[in-house]
Each structure stands twice: as C-alpha cells, then as structure tokens.
Motif scaffolding. Structure first.
Motif, PDB file in Angstrom:
ATOM      1  N   TYR A 104      47.841   3.127  57.522  1.00  0.00           N
ATOM      2  CA  TYR A 104      46.393   3.456  58.065  1.00  0.00           C
ATOM      3  C   TYR A 104      46.471   5.095  58.091  1.00  0.00           C
ATOM      4  O   TYR A 104      47.360   5.732  58.436  1.00  0.00           O
ATOM      5  CB  TYR A 104      46.451   2.852  59.592  1.00  0.00           C
ATOM      6  N   VAL A 105      45.236   5.418  57.554  1.00  0.00           N
ATOM      7  CA  VAL A 105      45.065   6.992  57.499  1.00  0.00           C
ATOM      8  C   VAL A 105      43.771   7.288  57.993  1.00  0.00           C
ATOM      9  O   VAL A 105      42.686   6.570  57.547  1.00  0.00           O
ATOM     10  CB  VAL A 105      45.290   7.476  56.009  1.00  0.00           C
ATOM     11  N   ASP A 106      43.655   7.970  58.922  1.00  0.00           N
ATOM     12  CA  ASP A 106      42.257   8.428  59.717  1.00  0.00           C
ATOM     13  C   ASP A 106      42.109   9.910  59.352  1.00  0.00           C
ATOM     14  O   ASP A 106      42.518  10.883  59.709  1.00  0.00           O
ATOM     15  CB  ASP A 106      42.327   8.474  61.084  1.00  0.00           C
ATOM     16  N   TYR A 144      45.203  11.932  61.451  1.00  0.00           N
ATOM     17  CA  TYR A 144      46.663  11.235  61.527  1.00  0.00           C
ATOM     18  C   TYR A 144      46.848  10.074  60.723  1.00  0.00           C
ATOM     19  O   TYR A 144      45.956   9.589  60.100  1.00  0.00           O
ATOM     20  CB  TYR A 144      46.657  10.883  63.053  1.00  0.00           C
ATOM     21  N   LYS A 145      48.106   9.581  60.682  1.00  0.00           N
ATOM     22  CA  LYS A 145      48.388   8.331  59.997  1.00  0.00           C
ATOM     23  C   LYS A 145      49.586   7.487  60.381  1.00  0.00           C
ATOM     24  O   LYS A 145      50.240   8.270  61.230  1.00  0.00           O
ATOM     25  CB  LYS A 145      48.513   8.886  58.334  1.00  0.00           C
ATOM     26  N   PHE A 146      49.653   6.330  60.297  1.00  0.00           N
ATOM     27  CA  PHE A 146      50.707   5.572  60.733  1.00  0.00           C
ATOM     28  C   PHE A 146      50.945   4.306  59.873  1.00  0.00           C
ATOM     29  O   PHE A 146      49.801   3.952  59.219  1.00  0.00           O
ATOM     30  CB  PHE A 146      50.565   5.175  61.976  1.00  0.00           C
ATOM     31  N   LEU A 147      52.030   3.398  59.875  1.00  0.00           N
ATOM     32  CA  LEU A 147      52.254   2.160  59.608  1.00  0.00           C
ATOM     33  C   LEU A 147      51.730   1.072  60.602  1.00  0.00           C
ATOM     34  O   LEU A 147      52.021   1.555  61.618  1.00  0.00           O
ATOM     35  CB  LEU A 147      53.496   2.140  58.993  1.00  0.00           C
ATOM     36  N   TYR A 199      47.400  13.848  70.729  1.00  0.00           N
ATOM     37  CA  TYR A 199      47.330  12.435  70.151  1.00  0.00           C
ATOM     38  C   TYR A 199      48.567  11.768  70.945  1.00  0.00           C
ATOM     39  O   TYR A 199      49.631  12.036  70.809  1.00  0.00           O
ATOM     40  CB  TYR A 199      47.702  12.643  68.692  1.00  0.00           C
ATOM     41  N   THR A 200      48.128  10.486  71.376  1.00  0.00           N
ATOM     42  CA  THR A 200      49.115   9.423  71.843  1.00  0.00           C
ATOM     43  C   THR A 200      49.070   8.403  71.245  1.00  0.00           C
ATOM     44  O   THR A 200      47.945   7.592  71.083  1.00  0.00           O
ATOM     45  CB  THR A 200      48.717   9.257  73.290  1.00  0.00           C
ATOM     46  N   PHE A 201      50.029   7.920  70.442  1.00  0.00           N
ATOM     47  CA  PHE A 201      50.189   6.478  69.713  1.00  0.00           C
ATOM     48  C   PHE A 201      51.064   5.741  70.547  1.00  0.00           C
ATOM     49  O   PHE A 201      52.179   6.050  70.942  1.00  0.00           O
ATOM     50  CB  PHE A 201      50.979   6.959  68.233  1.00  0.00           C
ATOM     51  N   SER A 240      56.641   6.673  62.294  1.00  0.00           N
ATOM     52  CA  SER A 240      55.688   6.938  61.252  1.00  0.00           C
ATOM     53  C   SER A 240      54.502   7.599  61.433  1.00  0.00           C
ATOM     54  O   SER A 240      53.709   8.062  60.911  1.00  0.00           O
ATOM     55  CB  SER A 240      55.349   5.395  60.584  1.00  0.00           C
ATOM     56  N   PHE A 241      54.013   7.666  62.913  1.00  0.00           N
ATOM     57  CA  PHE A 241      52.844   8.087  63.392  1.00  0.00           C
ATOM     58  C   PHE A 241      52.705   9.704  63.035  1.00  0.00           C
ATOM     59  O   PHE A 241      53.861  10.270  63.546  1.00  0.00           O
ATOM     60  CB  PHE A 241      52.525   7.909  64.865  1.00  0.00           C
ATOM     61  N   THR A 242      52.053  10.364  62.306  1.00  0.00           N
ATOM     62  CA  THR A 242      52.057  11.750  62.013  1.00  0.00           C
ATOM     63  C   THR A 242      50.538  12.219  61.863  1.00  0.00           C
ATOM     64  O   THR A 242      49.755  11.606  61.497  1.00  0.00           O
ATOM     65  CB  THR A 242      52.638  11.958  60.474  1.00  0.00           C
ATOM     66  N   VAL A 243      50.682  13.494  62.265  1.00  0.00           N
ATOM     67  CA  VAL A 243      49.393  14.184  62.386  1.00  0.00           C
ATOM     68  C   VAL A 243      49.362  14.953  61.060  1.00  0.00           C
ATOM     69  O   VAL A 243      50.276  15.573  60.546  1.00  0.00           O
ATOM     70  CB  VAL A 243      48.915  15.093  63.775  1.00  0.00           C
ATOM     71  N   THR A 244      47.910  15.190  60.440  1.00  0.00           N
ATOM     72  CA  THR A 244      48.020  15.800  59.136  1.00  0.00           C
ATOM     73  C   THR A 244      46.999  16.928  59.199  1.00  0.00           C
ATOM     74  O   THR A 244      46.580  17.312  60.301  1.00  0.00           O
ATOM     75  CB  THR A 244      47.345  14.720  58.111  1.00  0.00           C
TER      76      THR A 244
END
Length: 183
Positions: free
Chosen positions: A30-32, A37-40, A155-157, A179-183
């Motif tokens: 998932y990419v926003d 940000y993005k994550f699986l 950002y809080t995942f 997997s959560f990362t900010v871009t």
C-alpha cells in the motif's frame, strides 16, 4: 543405493524450496504518495471508510474474515524541526501512549507496554512499540506500533489482533509493522 540418491534429492529440493519462501509472501503493498508513506498488508484485508473516524486517522484496513484484526495510520502535526528523539526514548514514547490510553475513562481500556525499541531504515528513526490491552469486558488485544516523524508530521502505524490470535499472527504482524516507512 537408489534410496540414498532419492533421499538426497528430496532433501536438496526441500532446502531449495524452503529458501524460496519469502517472509513477505501473502502481503500486498500500500502506497500513499500524497501523505508520503507505505506499508505491506495481508491478503484478504480491505480498506475501511474512515470519513467519520477520529481526527488524524488516514487509513484503516480490516481482515475480511477475522474482523477484529485491523491496522491504521494516524498522522498528527508536530513542530517541523522536531525529530523523533525530541519526543523521548522509545520507552518514553511507549509509556506516554500507554498513559493516554489508560487515562481515557470512556474507553475502559488498560494498556501495558511490553517492549519498545528503536530501528533505523532509510536514514529515518522508527520506534517499534508492543502493547497488551485489556478491554472493559476482560477481553485482551495485542498491538504493535511504528512511530516516526518527518516534515512536521508524526506518523503512527498500528496493527492489532485479539490476544488469542497473537501466537498465530505474531511473525507476520512484526513483518508488517517493520514494513511501514515514510517516503
């Protein structure tokens, strides 16, 4: 002799195929791009409409079958010059989140911080937090969170399940939270 060769081939195939199994198998990206940000997330999970959700909730996914399993991303404003370490150590931030949950008398929840650690990815510091949460009706949940700051945003995942399912999903959820990362 033929049995020995056959056994050897089976062992080689087993080792080779085991090495091909990816820890991210069965996960979707998932990419926003707008919020950076993005994550699986797991197959079988779907996005939930968050128009009426709390302020700052950007996205929510829920398991189609195990409906109590969910993940969310919350984005809050912070000082643009603020770094994650300015909020404190991973344990400090974990306890602060725990206190916020425990002080909300409307929720009737008690959170217990299990672990807090720092990791670095792509030159960004992330705090990984693990909680056990007791709900008012003696139900227990297990939560993992990843927290990061970037460009004036916190950002809080968060990913969560019932305590009874935790053992089944622990490794997968830990892969997802990392997997959560900010871009």
């Amino acid at each position: 002799m033929l049995k020995s060769i056959a056994t050897f081939i089976v062992i080689i195939l087993t080792v080779t195929l085991s090495a091909c199994v990816s820890p991210t198998g069965g996960l979707n990206p998932y990419v926003d791009g707008a919020d950076g940000y993005k994550f699986l997330y797991p197959n079988g999970w779907m996005a939930v409409d968050v128009k009426d959700a709390s302020e700052g909730v950007d996205v929510v996914f829920r398991d189609f079958i195990e409906r109590s399993e969910n993940l969310s991303v919350i984005i809050s404003d912070v000082n643009k010059d603020m770094d994650l370490s300015d909020l404190g150590s991973p344990t400090d931030v974990g306890y602060r989140f725990m206190q916020i949950v425990n002080q909300d008398t409307n929720n009737q929840r008690e959170a217990e911080l299990i672990s807090a650690e720092k990791r670095e990815q792509n030159l960004e510091d992330y705090y990984l937090l693990e909680y056990k949460v007791k709900l008012g009706d003696n139900q227990y949940r297990h939560n993992l969170a990843s927290v990061v700051t970037k460009n004036g945003k916190l950002y809080t995942f968060n990913i969560s399940t019932t305590e009874s399912r935790w053992e089944n999903v622990e490794n997968r959820f830990k892969t997802i939270v990392k997997s959560f990362t900010v871009t």
